[in-house]
Enzyme design. Structure first.
Site, mmCIF file in Angstrom:
data_model
loop_
_atom_site.group_PDB
_atom_site.id
_atom_site.type_symbol
_atom_site.label_atom_id
_atom_site.label_comp_id
_atom_site.label_asym_id
_atom_site.label_seq_id
_atom_site.Cartn_x
_atom_site.Cartn_y
_atom_site.Cartn_z
ATOM 1 N N LYS A 180 1.128 -1.078 0.018
ATOM 2 C CA LYS A 180 0.050 0.114 -0.055
ATOM 3 C C LYS A 180 0.893 1.257 0.021
ATOM 4 C CE LYS A 180 -3.612 1.576 2.778
ATOM 5 N NZ LYS A 180 -4.517 1.318 4.205
ATOM 6 N N LYS A 233 -1.857 -1.638 -4.073
ATOM 7 C CA LYS A 233 -2.784 -0.467 -4.110
ATOM 8 C C LYS A 233 -2.054 0.713 -3.963
ATOM 9 C CE LYS A 233 -6.229 1.691 -0.900
ATOM 10 N NZ LYS A 233 -6.928 1.648 0.339
HETATM 11 ZN ZN LIG Z 1 -5.757 2.167 8.133
#
Ligand SMILES: [Zn+2]
Length: 319
Positions: A180, A233
């Site tokens: 992420k 992501k």
């Molecule tokens: Zn979070």
């Protein structure tokens, strides 16, 4: 590729994010993301019926509490709205596969993704891992098929896998937000969950977008720790990572087509820059070409509706 292949998107590969908020008497539209809502109890039931009729298969659920606390302990309460929603869906809409978000940032007053001891400003790693594990176990009890840690805490998958196994939930799987990136594309999402950090930023635990090697190493580690599906992501700016991760590890891979990417599509369509449908098909094709098996996207319900229309046109031609 033929026009037919271009237009056929398998709904099994799409995951639709849904936000449920405790204490709402009506659904709240998210201003920055047309078509996205924070659902109340009544609104959620209507939405589920609609998604079921459209043929949506997979839901990624996020909970937003009525009130935040410093430690965010509502996140692992057995009867919080998210866990209630999971049990409700399993009982009344058993056809959906439930993916549930495991994080603290929507529940904590400070807005960070972990536990920060009172009076301090740093995350407590051990306390964060045990809180994430408690959240995951509470969601497994409610009936989640996949728990999805998004805190980017190191060894989150290992801790959660052990916790699930200990609690007797060996069949519950983990889709981890393995990679992420600290991205500018999350702006609209933070508006949904009101989860912007009150101080500092998330760069201490989200990944620097310049660091490819760190990203791949993190994916490898989480596969070894027991992640069934790994995730990258955001999507668009990171398709090189998706491609390399798929080539290198051959593991089931999801890409998160995030809020900022969605908002761009919507804004441009509103300005008449492009056809929303054509652009969405192009984006989905790029995610698949890069190697994504699953695409988490706010466009999923629209795609399902376009598919139905397309199939109706096809069968009209055949007749
Ligand atoms: Zn979070």
């Amino acid at each position: 590729m033929s026009e037919e292949n271009k237009k056929k998107i398998y709904l099994e590969s799409l995951i639709y994010p849904l936000f449920v908020k405790q204490g709402l008497s009506f659904d709240e539209p998210v201003e920055s993301m047309p078509g996205v809502f924070r659902y109340s109890l009544a609104g959620l039931k209507d939405k589920l019926t609609q998604l079921n009729n459209l043929g949506i298969k997979n839901l990624l659920l996020f909970g937003i509490p009525q009130e935040k606390t410093w430690q965010g302990e509502t996140a692992w309460q057995a009867n919080n709205f998210l866990n209630w929603a999971i049990s409700f869906i399993k009982a009344y809409y058993p056809g959906f596969k439930i993916f549930s978000d495991v994080c603290l940032c929507a529940y904590t007053q400070h807005g960070h993704c972990g536990i920060i001891p009172q009076g301090q400003s740093q995350l407590d790693r051990e306390a964060t891992l045990s809180a994430l594990t408690e959240i995951a176990v509470s969601q497994a009890k409610a009936g989640a098929d996949f728990v999805c840690p998004s805190a980017m805490a190191r060894h989150q998958v290992k801790a959660i896998r052990q916790g699930l196994d200990r609690a007797g939930f060996r069949e519950v799987k983990i889709m981890s937000y393995s990679v992420k990136f600290a991205s500018n594309f999350y702006g609209p999402f933070r508006q949904i969950a009101d989860s912007s950090p009150r101080f500092g930023d998330r760069k201490a635990y989200q990944l620097d977008y310049q660091c490819k090697e760190v990203a791949l190493a993190r994916i490898e580690q989480e596969i070894q720790e027991g992640a069934e599906i790994i995730m990258v992501k955001p999507g668009l700016a990171y398709l090189d990572i998706v491609y390399q991760a798929k080539e290198k590890f051959k593991a089931p891979l999801a890409v998160y087509n995030v809020s900022g990417e969605y908002a761009l599509v919507k804004l441009g369509a509103k300005q008449g820059f492009w056809s929303e449908q054509e652009l969405v098909y192009e984006l989905i094709a790029s995610f698949k070409r890069a190697g994504a098996d699953y695409i988490i996207t706010y466009h999923a319900a629209d795609i399902a509706a376009w598919q139905i229309k397309y199939e109706q046109q096809e069968s009209a031609i055949i007749q």
